[in-house]
Scaffold this motif. Structure first.
Motif, PDB file in Angstrom:
ATOM      1  N   ALA A  60      37.346  40.604  23.580  1.00 51.91           N
ATOM      2  CA  ALA A  60      37.898  40.039  24.816  1.00 51.91           C
ATOM      3  C   ALA A  60      38.673  38.760  24.534  1.00 51.91           C
ATOM      4  O   ALA A  60      39.450  38.309  25.367  1.00 51.91           O
ATOM      5  N   PRO A  80      41.708  35.323  25.565  1.00 48.74           N
ATOM      6  CA  PRO A  80      41.506  36.364  26.573  1.00 48.74           C
ATOM      7  C   PRO A  80      42.794  36.726  27.293  1.00 48.74           C
ATOM      8  O   PRO A  80      43.731  35.930  27.339  1.00 48.74           O
ATOM      9  N   GLY A  81      42.856  37.920  27.826  1.00 46.90           N
ATOM     10  CA  GLY A  81      44.047  38.337  28.564  1.00 46.90           C
ATOM     11  C   GLY A  81      43.769  39.584  29.370  1.00 46.90           C
ATOM     12  O   GLY A  81      42.798  40.302  29.096  1.00 46.90           O
ATOM     13  N   PRO A  82      44.601  39.830  30.382  1.00 49.14           N
ATOM     14  CA  PRO A  82      44.337  40.931  31.311  1.00 49.14           C
ATOM     15  C   PRO A  82      44.548  42.319  30.707  1.00 49.14           C
ATOM     16  O   PRO A  82      44.327  43.316  31.377  1.00 49.14           O
ATOM     17  N   ARG A  84      42.691  43.188  28.335  1.00 48.71           N
ATOM     18  CA  ARG A  84      41.323  43.497  27.872  1.00 48.71           C
ATOM     19  C   ARG A  84      40.321  42.932  28.875  1.00 48.71           C
ATOM     20  O   ARG A  84      39.593  41.979  28.581  1.00 48.71           O
ATOM     21  N   VAL A  85      40.276  43.479  30.061  1.00 46.98           N
ATOM     22  CA  VAL A  85      39.396  42.943  31.102  1.00 46.98           C
ATOM     23  C   VAL A  85      37.943  43.316  30.800  1.00 46.98           C
ATOM     24  O   VAL A  85      37.675  44.404  30.298  1.00 46.98           O
TER      25      VAL A  85
END
Lengths: 266, 266
Positions: A60, A80-82, A84-85
């Motif tokens: 994540a 983190p980034g959207p 890999r929610v």
């Protein structure tokens, strides 16, 4: 029937992670290598304390590995980034927002236009059968409903991979079975890539294309099981039972190691 | 045999109110009885009837209303500055680690510091005027608000931050969308604490700096040996405290606790 999945989407190679403790370094993960292919449902199982959640945090981007690489579509994971929610065990929904606003939050962050946001929110609310609860606050929902909202919130962002960290652990068995079934139905419909952490082998075998078994500390990949059972699967089918038994046997060896560790004087 | 239901259910707000009203009515009646019978020396402790009479007499004087107006004006200005600066400082400290490490102990000390001690300094700096009193009010309440804000933000559950970050939130979205709302219940507690500090400080400094607002009415009562006037002004001070505490903060707190799901189900 074999699974003709796409090319490797997430590739882990030689991932290591240690934590400093009062008794020196604790090797949480050692030389973890496996991949997740596009559209694949992969389950990560292992005894508690094997570093399953740590590994998910690394993917994540919430933590950084000490060495080794984690590539998503060929690019190293950096923060983190959207794409890999994560769906967390406790849902992590925002109590000051309604169900709808919770789903909308990530879409707003992603700067999606209002009309499209509305369409996405509606679509995923419908998918989890909570369209009548769009304007409810989180504390007005049951535990199972909350986890469904958390799943919808993750899916609405249409991530490259949906990371699920023991998402059904806090639920009672009946609700859990219901949600596993619902997750299966959703996945069979949209065919997204999922990495699902659980310690429930039966759940893993029922859902997964492949099951990755981690060993007890330091967590290594002990074995990767390809689940070649036709879908839709019957949870009570003797063949499934047999696969489960095979994995459980190995898992038990690891659990025993963890128990032995716990009883050893510090 | 079944019991008859009382017309007011035991937990209802109306029931609680009725019990309280009856209690205070009884206390006042007892007090009046003790005064009328000569048991309480009227020169030192006036009867409720006497206090009411004084309130009635005062309310006919323009200077009484002017005193209330000027006290309310100073608390409004002082408290507004205190809230603005206090919130900003509390928030700013969480952003700058160096300042947080150095200044938060100072702020904690300032919060515990008796605010009346600012009066001599304020008089020297500003002279005998509104500005001096407002300065004391600000310094008497601002630190409580910034300490509470700082702690509120630091106490935001990490899970919310993790969830927000995996959805891609940073900067404005993270602060305005998650951190600030998550901290709101505790921030409101700080604002309420700040208010009660501000109000006490105001009345205290008005009494010291003779000739100002409600403080002036206290001093007049003392000089004229009029205990009824002192009690009457006490009533005014108490009424304002109660109105703000229950009328404003009580309502906000209730709303927030409900919305944030912090109410424990009974």
């Amino acid at each position: 029937m074999t699974f003709q999945k796409g090319s490797s989407e997430l590739v882990l190679s030689g991932v290591q992670k240690a934590f400093p403790t009062r008794h020196g370094e604790l090797n949480a993960l050692k030389d973890i290598s496996f991949d997740v292919r596009e559209g694949e449902f992969v389950c990560l199982v292992g005894p508690s304390g094997c570093g399953k959640s740590t590994l998910l945090n690394l993917i994540a981007g919430l933590e950084k590995q000490d060495s080794g690489s984690i590539l998503l579509d060929g690019k190293p994971v950096n923060g983190p980034g959207p794409d890999r929610v994560v769906v967390f065990q406790e849902g992590a929904l925002f109590p000051w927002m309604t169900v709808e606003q919770n789903i909308d939050f990530g879409l707003k962050v992603k700067k999606i236009a209002a009309a499209e946001r509305r369409a996405l929110t509606e679509r995923y609310l419908k998918m989890i059968h909570l369209e009548n609860f769009a304007h409810s606050y989180i504390h007005e929902l049951s535990g199972g409903m909350r986890q469904r909202v958390a799943i919808a919130r993750g899916l609405a962002l249409e991530p490259r991979i949906l990371l699920m960290d023991e998402p059904f652990n806090a639920l009672d068995t009946q609700t859990r079975d219901l949600l596993v079934e619902e997750l299966r139905a959703i996945w069979s419909k949209i065919g997204n890539t999922v990495l699902f952490v659980t310690h429930n082998v039966r759940e893993a075998v029922y859902l997964a294309d492949r099951v990755v078994l981690l060993s007890f500390r330091p967590g290594r990949v002990r074995e990767i099981f390809k689940i070649d059972l036709p879908r839709p699967r019957d949870p009570d089918h003797p063949h499934l039972e047999e696969v489960v038994r095979g994995i459980v046997q190995q898992l038990h060896e690891e659990v025993e190691k963890s128990v032995a560790e716990e009883f050893r004087a510090p | 045999m079944r019991r008859l239901k009382s017309p007011l259910p035991k937990n209802s707000a109306l029931h609680k109110f009725a019990v309280q009203a009856a209690f205070y009515a009884a206390v006042i009646l007892l007090w009046q009885g003790l005064s009328s019978s000569g048991f309480l020396p009227g020169r030192l402790i006036p009867s409720p009837h006497n206090i009411l009479g004084t309130l009635h007499r005062l309310s006919g004087q323009g200077s009484f209303w002017a005193a209330i107006r000027s006290s309310l004006y100073r608390i409004a200005v002082g408290y507004s500055i205190s809230v603005t600066v206090g919130l900003f400082l509390g928030f700013f400290l969480t952003r700058v680690k160096f300042l947080e490490n150095t200044l938060s102990s100072l702020f904690l000390g300032m919060q515990a510091f008796p605010s009346i001690c600012w009066v001599p300094l304020a008089l020297l700096w500003f002279g005998v005027n509104d500005a001096a009193v407002i300065f004391v009010v600000v310094f008497g309440s601002m630190f409580a608000i910034s300490v509470a804000t700082n702690q509120a933000i630091r106490n935001v559950p990490p899970l919310y931050l993790k969830a927000a970050r995996t959805m891609g939130a940073k900067g404005w979205h993270l602060y305005a969308g998650v951190i600030f709302p998550a901290a709101i219940p505790q921030i409101i507690y700080g604002l309420k604490l700040g208010w009660s500090y501000a109000w006490r400080t105001l009345i205290g400094s008005e009494i010291i700096v003779a000739g100002f607002g409600l403080g002036r009415l206290f001093n007049e009562g003392q000089k004229a040996n009029d205990v009824a006037q002192i009690f009457a002004v006490n009533v005014i001070v108490m009424v304002v405290s109660l109105l703000v505490d229950f009328g404003i903060f009580g309502k906000i707190e209730k709303e927030v606790r409900h919305r944030w799901g912090l109410e424990v189900a009974r």
